[in-house]
Design a protein around this motif. Structure first.
Motif, short mmCIF file in Angstrom:
data_model
loop_
_atom_site.label_atom_id
_atom_site.label_comp_id
_atom_site.label_asym_id
_atom_site.label_seq_id
_atom_site.Cartn_x
_atom_site.Cartn_y
_atom_site.Cartn_z
N LYS A 185 7.04 10.18 -0.49
CA LYS A 185 7.40 9.69 0.84
C LYS A 185 7.71 8.20 0.80
O LYS A 185 6.98 7.41 0.21
N GLN A 186 8.80 7.84 1.48
CA GLN A 186 9.19 6.43 1.58
C GLN A 186 9.36 6.06 3.05
O GLN A 186 10.04 6.76 3.79
N MET A 187 8.73 4.97 3.46
CA MET A 187 8.83 4.50 4.83
C MET A 187 9.68 3.24 4.86
O MET A 187 9.34 2.22 4.24
N TYR A 226 -0.20 3.76 3.26
CA TYR A 226 0.96 3.24 4.00
C TYR A 226 0.54 2.33 5.16
O TYR A 226 1.06 2.42 6.26
N SER A 255 8.60 2.33 11.43
CA SER A 255 9.29 2.67 10.18
C SER A 255 9.99 4.02 10.34
O SER A 255 9.74 4.76 11.29
N ARG A 287 7.83 2.28 -1.89
CA ARG A 287 7.66 3.39 -0.93
C ARG A 287 7.30 2.94 0.48
O ARG A 287 7.46 3.70 1.43
N ASN A 288 6.77 1.75 0.62
CA ASN A 288 6.25 1.34 1.93
C ASN A 288 6.80 -0.03 2.32
O ASN A 288 6.47 -1.05 1.70
N THR A 310 11.74 7.45 7.95
CA THR A 310 11.97 8.12 6.68
C THR A 310 13.47 8.16 6.42
O THR A 310 14.29 7.96 7.33
N ASP A 344 0.84 -1.20 0.00
CA ASP A 344 0.00 0.00 0.00
C ASP A 344 0.87 1.25 0.00
O ASP A 344 1.49 1.58 1.01
N GLU A 345 0.92 1.94 -1.12
CA GLU A 345 1.74 3.14 -1.22
C GLU A 345 0.89 4.41 -1.27
O GLU A 345 1.37 5.47 -1.67
#
Length: 336
Positions: free
Chosen positions: A203-205, A134, A238, A298-299, A240, A130-131
């Motif tokens: 955004k990337q977690m 998140y 998570s 990303r997630n 960033t 899920d991007e």
């Protein structure tokens, strides 16, 4: 009675810590290596070595049979052997699926099935996830890998799941870091030099697990008995890229770094060029189309509640504590 354990891939980064944790728990520990495997981090005199050649089925059979005839079967087997980069993508299937199939088949044929067989898999089997919102990966989610690496790991998982009454447990690990690991070390080294590279503007977690937490979790899961299910292994939060950078800066004692964000299209080109050059030189590159899909994701947040419920897993190290120990080791070893 002392438990006996076999750890494949013992010469690798994670393997060395698995061996150390097994020894600390008093297990009779067998480290499976190749003739060419470095034993730099396998120096404890209590380690028993077993040379296994997964490229030769007859040699593998004979080595396992000889050991079992002489010493009996192992109580636990941790299959930590795996390939994360290759010039030929067929090698992923050969190693990540084929080697697992070989050892499972041999243990069954030799009537030496352990109490628990634990496979080290990867969070990459799940695919992008899920991007938008998140949400974390859950154990009920259906794997949908989008890399050849993830697909090969899922094929290994599926083979295990097809074995009736086979006592397995699967670990789907997120990014593993710690002393003498090299990929995250390169990121730390870059930040030390004043540059922090990230990929994509969305955004990337990111999620992480310190290698000592992972090794402890493996042994706890073995002692809890076979579960015939897969577990996500990660610190239960998570980060960033900016949070990762800040932690590394603090631990390095640096005040300033230049953050550089590469557009995805640039990274994609670089990965394809690096893959081509790797094929020309015969040396697998860290950057390749598979790696691009991983960097693009990303997630990486995953739900670890099943592991906490079933065998009491909870990461003891948060990212700051783990980075602190890792950087201390890198400095002492002369890497930084």
């Amino acid at each position: 009675m002392t438990k006996k354990i076999l750890i494949t891939g013992a010469g690798g980064f994670i393997g060395g810590y698995l061996v150390e944790e097994a020894l600390n728990r008093g297990y009779e520990t067998w480290a499976a290596v190749r003739k060419t495997t470095s034993r730099k981090f396998l120096t404890d005199e209590r380690i028993n070595f077993l040379e296994l050649d997964f490229t030769d089925n007859e040699a593998l059979h004979n080595a396992l049979k000889s050991h079992i005839d002489e010493n009996g079967k192992w109580d636990y087997v941790v299959h930590n052997l795996g390939l994360t980069k290759a010039t030929n993508y067929l090698d992923f299937e050969t190693v990540n699926y084929g080697c697992l199939k070989s050892i499972v088949d041999e243990l069954k044929e030799l009537e030496a099935v352990p109490e628990v067989f634990l496979m080290m898999s990867s969070l990459s089997v799940m695919g992008p996830g899920d991007e938008e919102n998140y949400t974390a990966f859950k154990s009920s989610d259906v794997p949908a890998p989008n890399t050849r690496y993830g697909t090969s790991k899922l094929k290994g998982e599926t083979y295990l799941q097809m074995q009736q009454d086979f006592p397995y447990t699967i670990f789907r690990c997120t990014g593993v870091y710690g002393p003498h690991e090299r990929d995250y070390f390169l990121m730390i080294k870059s930040i030390k030099r004043g540059f922090d590279f990230s990929v994509g503007f969305k955004k990337q977690m990111l999620t992480f697990i310190y290698v000592k937490d992972l090794a402890r979790g493996v042994m706890d899961a073995l002692e809890a008995g076979p579960k015939r299910k897969a577990y996500f292994m990660s610190e239960d939060r998570s980060y960033t890229q900016q949070e990762f950078r800040k932690i590394v800066l603090d631990e390095l004692g640096k005040k300033f770094v230049i953050p550089i964000t590469c557009p995805l299209w640039v990274v994609k080109i670089v990965c394809h060029v690096a893959e081509f050059w790797g094929k020309v030189t015969g040396k697998p590159s860290t950057l390749n189309p598979d790696k691009f899909r991983i960097l693009k994701q990303r997630n990486w947040l995953c739900d670890t509640s099943d592991a906490e419920r079933d065998f009491g897993f909870k990461a003891q190290y948060d990212l700051r504590q783990g980075i602190h120990e890792a950087i201390k080791w890198y400095r002492t070893a002369g890497w930084l």
